[in-house]
Design a protein around this motif. Structure first.
Motif, PDB file in Angstrom:
ATOM      1  N   MET A  61      -6.912   1.164   3.771  1.00 40.48           N
ATOM      2  CA  MET A  61      -5.756   0.362   4.185  1.00 40.48           C
ATOM      3  C   MET A  61      -4.719   1.240   4.873  1.00 40.48           C
ATOM      4  O   MET A  61      -4.175   0.859   5.905  1.00 40.48           O
ATOM      5  N   GLN A  62      -4.457   2.423   4.314  1.00 44.31           N
ATOM      6  CA  GLN A  62      -3.498   3.328   4.969  1.00 44.31           C
ATOM      7  C   GLN A  62      -3.923   3.622   6.399  1.00 44.31           C
ATOM      8  O   GLN A  62      -3.105   3.571   7.321  1.00 44.31           O
ATOM      9  N   LEU A  63      -5.198   3.954   6.563  1.00 42.03           N
ATOM     10  CA  LEU A  63      -5.688   4.281   7.905  1.00 42.03           C
ATOM     11  C   LEU A  63      -5.569   3.085   8.834  1.00 42.03           C
ATOM     12  O   LEU A  63      -5.175   3.232  10.007  1.00 42.03           O
ATOM     13  N   GLN A  64      -5.868   1.886   8.330  1.00 41.21           N
ATOM     14  CA  GLN A  64      -5.728   0.674   9.147  1.00 41.21           C
ATOM     15  C   GLN A  64      -4.263   0.442   9.517  1.00 41.21           C
ATOM     16  O   GLN A  64      -3.959  -0.005  10.631  1.00 41.21           O
ATOM     17  N   VAL A  65      -3.360   0.740   8.600  1.00 43.04           N
ATOM     18  CA  VAL A  65      -1.931   0.573   8.873  1.00 43.04           C
ATOM     19  C   VAL A  65      -1.525   1.443  10.057  1.00 43.04           C
ATOM     20  O   VAL A  65      -0.853   0.984  10.982  1.00 43.04           O
TER      21      VAL A  65
ATOM     22  N   CYS B 198       0.833  -1.204   0.000  1.00 40.10           N
ATOM     23  CA  CYS B 198       0.000   0.000   0.000  1.00 40.10           C
ATOM     24  C   CYS B 198       0.870   1.257   0.000  1.00 40.10           C
ATOM     25  O   CYS B 198       0.654   2.180  -0.790  1.00 40.10           O
ATOM     26  N   LEU B 199       1.855   1.289   0.869  1.00 41.13           N
ATOM     27  CA  LEU B 199       2.723   2.459   0.963  1.00 41.13           C
ATOM     28  C   LEU B 199       3.620   2.583  -0.267  1.00 41.13           C
ATOM     29  O   LEU B 199       3.857   3.696  -0.757  1.00 41.13           O
ATOM     30  N   GLU B 200       4.107   1.461  -0.782  1.00 38.22           N
ATOM     31  CA  GLU B 200       4.927   1.503  -1.998  1.00 38.22           C
ATOM     32  C   GLU B 200       4.114   2.013  -3.187  1.00 38.22           C
ATOM     33  O   GLU B 200       4.613   2.788  -4.001  1.00 38.22           O
ATOM     34  N   ASP B 201       2.871   1.552  -3.297  1.00 40.41           N
ATOM     35  CA  ASP B 201       2.022   2.002  -4.401  1.00 40.41           C
ATOM     36  C   ASP B 201       1.760   3.505  -4.315  1.00 40.41           C
ATOM     37  O   ASP B 201       1.742   4.191  -5.337  1.00 40.41           O
TER      38      ASP B 201
ATOM     39  N   ARG C 132       4.826   5.271  -5.480  1.00 42.30           N
ATOM     40  CA  ARG C 132       4.900   5.179  -6.943  1.00 42.30           C
ATOM     41  C   ARG C 132       3.967   6.202  -7.599  1.00 42.30           C
ATOM     42  O   ARG C 132       4.327   6.823  -8.602  1.00 42.30           O
ATOM     43  N   VAL C 133       2.783   6.397  -7.017  1.00 46.86           N
ATOM     44  CA  VAL C 133       1.839   7.393  -7.549  1.00 46.86           C
ATOM     45  C   VAL C 133       2.476   8.780  -7.513  1.00 46.86           C
ATOM     46  O   VAL C 133       2.405   9.532  -8.481  1.00 46.86           O
ATOM     47  N   PHE C 134       3.123   9.120  -6.399  1.00 42.65           N
ATOM     48  CA  PHE C 134       3.793  10.418  -6.292  1.00 42.65           C
ATOM     49  C   PHE C 134       4.926  10.538  -7.311  1.00 42.65           C
ATOM     50  O   PHE C 134       5.070  11.562  -7.976  1.00 42.65           O
TER      51      PHE C 134
END
Length: 190
Positions: free
Chosen positions: A104-108, A63-66, A69-71
């Motif tokens: 997912m970010q928030l859950q992380v 999730c964080l890698e994706d 990559r978007v940035f």
């Protein structure tokens, strides 16, 4: 029927786990639900990953890698204000079109806080490392300006919170977010 390789099956587990963890969180998601979504048995799931924690870590890291990559893709070849606008617009699209990414970010972040409070630092170490990768992906296109990077990331975290709470676009709470309001208007063609 074509059989999937173990690596392809691992990828499907990460995608399924992201969806399940995004909805139910770490503690509210069973490995049974993940296995069922992928269409494998739990014993097979545990041949791919040693346990639930490893599955969560893989999904969180992806999730964080994706997001990084978007940035990077949005700011490729751009600098300063152009890069800022492109990254903000790309991130807005990401969380609008794929809300499970935001969930997912928030859950992380919740899982890291709970794990750290319980003395488990493995979640936090990985997430902090990947979050610094996000920081760097933003920092460089913004000319290495720490204040600009801090502002961008702060706006992003506020946007995550507001979107996570369900404030719809156009709600007055978004008006105070100059950057996000501009990006939202531009995205809507206003």
């Amino acid at each position: 029927m074509v059989r999937m390789s173990a690596e392809e099956r691992r990828e499907s587990v990460i995608r399924a786990a992201t969806s399940e963890f995004a909805r139910g969180g770490y503690h509210g998601t069973s490995t049974e639900a993940i296995a069922k979504r992928v269409g494998v048995s739990q014993p097979y799931l545990f041949r791919l990953f040693p346990g639930k924690k490893a599955i969560f870590l893989a999904a969180a890291e992806r999730c964080l890698e994706d997001t990084r990559r978007v940035f990077e893709e949005a700011s490729d070849g751009l600098r300063g204000e152009e890069a800022l606008r492109a990254m903000a617009a790309a991130y807005t699209r990401l969380i609008t079109e794929r809300p499970e990414r935001l969930q997912m970010q928030l859950q992380v972040y919740v899982t890291v806080a709970a794990a750290e409070a319980a003395g488990d630092h493995e979640f936090g170490e990985m997430v902090r490392t990947r979050w610094m990768d996000l920081w760097d992906a933003v920092h460089l296109p913004l000319g290495g300006d720490t204040a600009e990077t801090t502002s961008f990331m702060a706006f992003g975290m506020l946007i995550n919170t507001l979107a996570g709470m369900g404030f719809p676009p156009g709600h007055r709470v978004w008006e105070g977010l100059d950057l996000s309001a501009r990006v939202q208007r531009e995205a809507e063609g206003a």
